[in-house]
Structure formats: structure tokens, C-alpha cells
Scaffold this active site. Structure first.
Site, PDB file in Angstrom:
ATOM      1  N   LYS A  29      -2.638  -1.954  -3.090  1.00 31.70           N
ATOM      2  CA  LYS A  29      -3.646  -1.082  -2.485  1.00 31.70           C
ATOM      3  C   LYS A  29      -3.119   0.327  -2.620  1.00 31.70           C
ATOM      4  O   LYS A  29      -2.023   0.625  -2.151  1.00 31.70           O
ATOM      5  CB  LYS A  29      -3.832  -1.460  -1.006  1.00 31.70           C
ATOM      6  CG  LYS A  29      -4.680  -0.458  -0.233  1.00 31.70           C
ATOM      7  CD  LYS A  29      -5.234  -1.053   1.046  1.00 31.70           C
ATOM      8  CE  LYS A  29      -6.013  -0.001   1.814  1.00 31.70           C
ATOM      9  NZ  LYS A  29      -6.862  -0.573   2.841  1.00 31.70           N
TER      10      LYS A  29
ATOM     11  N   GLU B  67       0.791  -1.235   0.000  1.00 29.08           N
ATOM     12  CA  GLU B  67       0.000   0.000   0.000  1.00 29.08           C
ATOM     13  C   GLU B  67       0.821   1.282   0.000  1.00 29.08           C
ATOM     14  O   GLU B  67       1.157   1.820   1.054  1.00 29.08           O
ATOM     15  CB  GLU B  67      -0.941   0.025   1.218  1.00 29.08           C
ATOM     16  CG  GLU B  67      -1.813   1.288   1.230  1.00 29.08           C
ATOM     17  CD  GLU B  67      -2.738   1.400   2.438  1.00 29.08           C
ATOM     18  OE1 GLU B  67      -2.598   0.598   3.383  1.00 29.08           O
ATOM     19  OE2 GLU B  67      -3.589   2.302   2.438  1.00 29.08           O
TER      20      GLU B  67
ATOM     21  N   GLY C 146     -10.036   9.568   2.718  1.00 28.75           N
ATOM     22  CA  GLY C 146     -10.624  10.860   3.064  1.00 28.75           C
ATOM     23  C   GLY C 146     -11.619  11.356   2.015  1.00 28.75           C
ATOM     24  O   GLY C 146     -12.181  12.442   2.153  1.00 28.75           O
TER      25      GLY C 146
HETATM   26  P1  13P Z   1      -9.281   4.460   4.286  1.00 26.25           P
HETATM   27  O1  13P Z   1     -10.166   3.805   3.244  1.00 26.25           O
HETATM   28  O2  13P Z   1     -10.060   5.044   5.438  1.00 26.25           O
HETATM   29  O3  13P Z   1      -8.279   5.394   3.694  1.00 26.25           O
HETATM   30  O4  13P Z   1      -8.461   3.289   4.972  1.00 26.25           O
HETATM   31  C1  13P Z   1      -7.919   2.305   4.214  1.00 26.25           C
HETATM   32  C2  13P Z   1      -6.655   1.853   4.826  1.00 26.25           C
HETATM   33  O5  13P Z   1      -6.507   0.702   5.146  1.00 26.25           O
HETATM   34  C3  13P Z   1      -5.562   2.818   4.975  1.00 26.25           C
HETATM   35  O6  13P Z   1      -4.387   2.141   5.281  1.00 26.25           O
END
Ligand code: 13P
Length: 342
Positions: free
Chosen positions: A219, A177, A263
Site C-alpha cells: 500500500k 504501507e 489528501g
Molecule cells: P487515505 O486514503 O485517507 O490516505 O487513508 C488510507 C490509509 O489507510 C492511510 O494509512
């Protein structure tokens, strides 16, 4: 490396019409979220809230996996069943956040690097015994004056590759991510440039560590203007620019992409995902791994009365999950929001 197992798990994570629920807020993040709705962030409240999420009846129609936090993967339902076992029974893959959070990057004021490689092999082995089938590591890139630096992009991409290799060695799918923060006043064009830079570097470093992309889920954030930008991009532009950045950087063999919501409002996150999925056919399924965009209404309803509102909160979770499931197939329309149960 058991590539067949990794491929199978990764494919399951982005199976048609399915996405991931991110419920891996660290205790610090949970504190902020609970404070915003006036609930004390005790261990028992965190447990009860997560039980509400995971036991929603029929969640498996839309959700293929749930990301848990270290505390959560060790918790149980009121009836004494481990959360990971509850998910397995529904055919939902338990996942785990394995990074140890953000630290300031040395010599680079305002930039962050994600830590957590020390002892990771041993932690992954334990998480596997607790039922984890995939693992998330979040790197954060900030756009600002002279930011991100090459050093920040490099350090984070390299750490992600080291973690991904350890995951694959353990038979756990890495959910890699890189998140570009939506905070700031940058244009969508600047976000595009930074997205291309971080994605290119990330896949370069993954290749450098011999990570098999067929056993990886990316991600990431969408290509979008900063929250404070004077000119906000429209839905079509966000979809188009995100897909353009992916075509420039993602290897064809990558199993799939699951977006974070970062957000965006709940509806925006769903609309943008849908807009991408009505465009041309891509080599990778585009799905979701939302935290806030799935949980916002759920937490609010639950917090109003944690004992009495469990069913209502679960209804909200099922509704948002269904809307996003439809969006992964390009079948969502904002008209459907009229059916909202909350
Ligand atoms: P959000 O969808 O709230 O951004 O969170 C996803 C997430 O796992 C961030 O690391």
C-alpha cells in the site's frame, strides 16, 4: 508459513475490479475527521458511523476488504452481530491496523518512525481469532530539507519487514504501507527519487527477513508533487512516474498494489488510478485502499443527520467504490461523475 493461504488471501484483496476500504482511523484521527463535520467523537458515534459503512448493501461488488481499527474489530451492529462477521458474510475480508502509530525518530528532528513490534505476535494471534485476514502497518516519510534521512528510511523499512514476517507466520497477509506525505512544496521529481529509495529499501528488508512477496500487498502513495509545489504535475505525469518507480523497484512476484489517497481529492484519486490502468499491462494489479477518497462524501452526508441519512450516506459510498472499481480496470471517465447521487 502457509504460503498458499497467504497467496490466496492476497489475490482476493486485489481481485479484478475490487479494492479496499480503509476504515481504520485511530480514535485520534477519527476525532479530527468528526470535528470537521461537527459530530462528537464518542465511542457510540464511531460505532454507528462504521456500521453505516460496513452494512452498505452490495459493497462486496467493489470492495474486497475493509481495514478496521482495534476498537472497531471488537464492535457490533445494532442487532449484535460482530462487524468482522458482517464482512465475512458478504465475502469481504476483515483487516486490521496493527501498528501503534508514529514516534519521533531519535536524533532526527522532524522525522518519524512507526512503533508497534513489541507484543505483536500475541496481538496478531488475538486479531486472528477476531476474524482478521490481513493487517496494515503504516510508515510515514516526510520530504523536506535534508529529509528523508537514510536512517529514517532504514528504520521504517526494517520495522515493516519485522512486522510483515510476524504477519506471515500468523497466516495473516501483511499490507505494507510506506506513505510519502503529500505535504510540502517538493517537485514530482523529488517524490520520484524518494519513492524509489523507500521502495527499494522496503523490498530489500522484506527479502532480508525472508518474507514471501507473493503473500504481500503493497500500500503506497502515488508519485506526485507536494501540495504546496508551485508546479503541479498533470494526471498523465503522475501515472507515468508512479509506474516508472514501480518498474524500478517492485519484485515481479508481488501480488498487488493498493494505493492510499493521502489528501488527493476524491476525483483525483480515481482519475490517477484509472490513468495507470489504461497504460501498459504490468505484473501487478494496481488497486485502491482509500480512506478519505472513499469516505469524504459519506461522512459529510451521515453527519448532517446520523439517524435519517444512513441510506444516502451508503449510496455515496457505493458510488465512490464503483468509480474506483472501474478505475482499477481503466474503465472510468470523469463524465461518470455526473451520475453522482450526492
Ligand atoms: P487515505 O486514503 O485517507 O490516505 O487513508 C488510507 C490509509 O489507510 C492511510 O494509512
Amino acid at each position: 508459513m502457509d504460503i498458499e493461504l497467504l497467496k490466496k488471501t492476497a489475490k482476493q484483496m486485489v481481485a479484478t475490479g475490487k479494492g479496499i476500504l480503509a476504515a481504520d482511523e485511530s480514535s485520534g484521527t477519527c476525532q479530527k475527521r468528526f470535528e470537521s463535520v461537527g459530530v462528537p467523537c464518542t465511542e457510540e458515534n464511531r460505532r454507528a458511523y462504521r456500521e453505516t459503512l460496513l452494512t452498505a448493501d452490495g459493497l462486496e461488488q467493489y470492495i474486497s476488504g475493509v481495514i478496521l481499527y482495534d476498537e472497531t474489530i471488537r464492535q457490533e451492529t445494532n442487532e449484535g452481530e460482530a462487524f468482522a462477521a458482517v464482512l465475512e458474510k458478504k465475502g469481504i475480508l476483515p483487516g486490521i491496523k496493527v501498528d501503534a502509530g508514529l514516534k519521533g525518530l531519535a536524533l532526527h528532528d522532524g522525522e518519524k518512525v512507526t512503533e508497534g513490534l513489541d507484543g505483536l505476535r500475541e496481538r496478531l494471534a488475538e486479531y486472528k481469532t477476531l476474524g482478521a485476514r490481513f493487517a496494515k502497518w503504516r510508515a510515514v516519510i516526510t520530504i523536506g530539507k535534508d529529509m528523508p534521512s537514510d536512517a529514517c528510511i532504514h528504520a521504517n523499512a526494517h520495522a515493516m519487514a519485522r512486522y510483515a514476517a510476524l504477519c506471515q507466520e500468523a497466516g495473516i497477509v501483511p499490507m505494507v504501507e510506506p506513505e510519502i506525505l503529500i505535504d510540502g512544496d517538493h517537485s514530482i521529481g523529488r517524490c520520484y527519487e524518494v519513492s524509489v529509495a523507500i521502495l527499494k529499501k522496503t523490498f530489500g528488508e522484506l527479502a532480508g527477513q525472508d518474507v514471501a512477496v507473493e503473500g504481500v500487498i503493497l500500500k503506497t502513495s502515488m508519485v506526485i508533487a507536494g501540495k504546496k509545489a508551485a508546479k503541479q504535475a498533470g494526471m498523465e505525469e503522475v501515472a507515468k512516474e508512479t509506474v516508472r518507480a514501480f518498474k524500478e523497484t517492485l519484485p515481479a512476484g508481488l501480488t498487488g498494489v493498493a494505493f492510499l489517497s493521502g489528501g488527493q481529492t476524491d476525483e483525483q484519486a480515481t482519475e490517477h488510478l484509472n490513468a495507470m490502468n489504461v497504460m501498459e499491462k504490468l505484473p501487478w494489479p494496481l488497486s485502491f485502499s482509500y480512506g478519505r477518497a472513499l469516505q469524504n462524501p459519506v461522512l459529510k452526508i451521515w453527519a448532517e443527520n446520523p439517524n435519517a441519512n444512513i441510506a444516502k450516506a451508503q449510496e455515496a459510498l457505493l458510488f465512490r467504490s464503483k468509480m474506483n472499481s472501474l478505475a482499477t480496470q481503466g474503465k472510468y471517465s470523469s463524465e461518470m461523475e455526473k451520475e453522482r447521487p450526492y
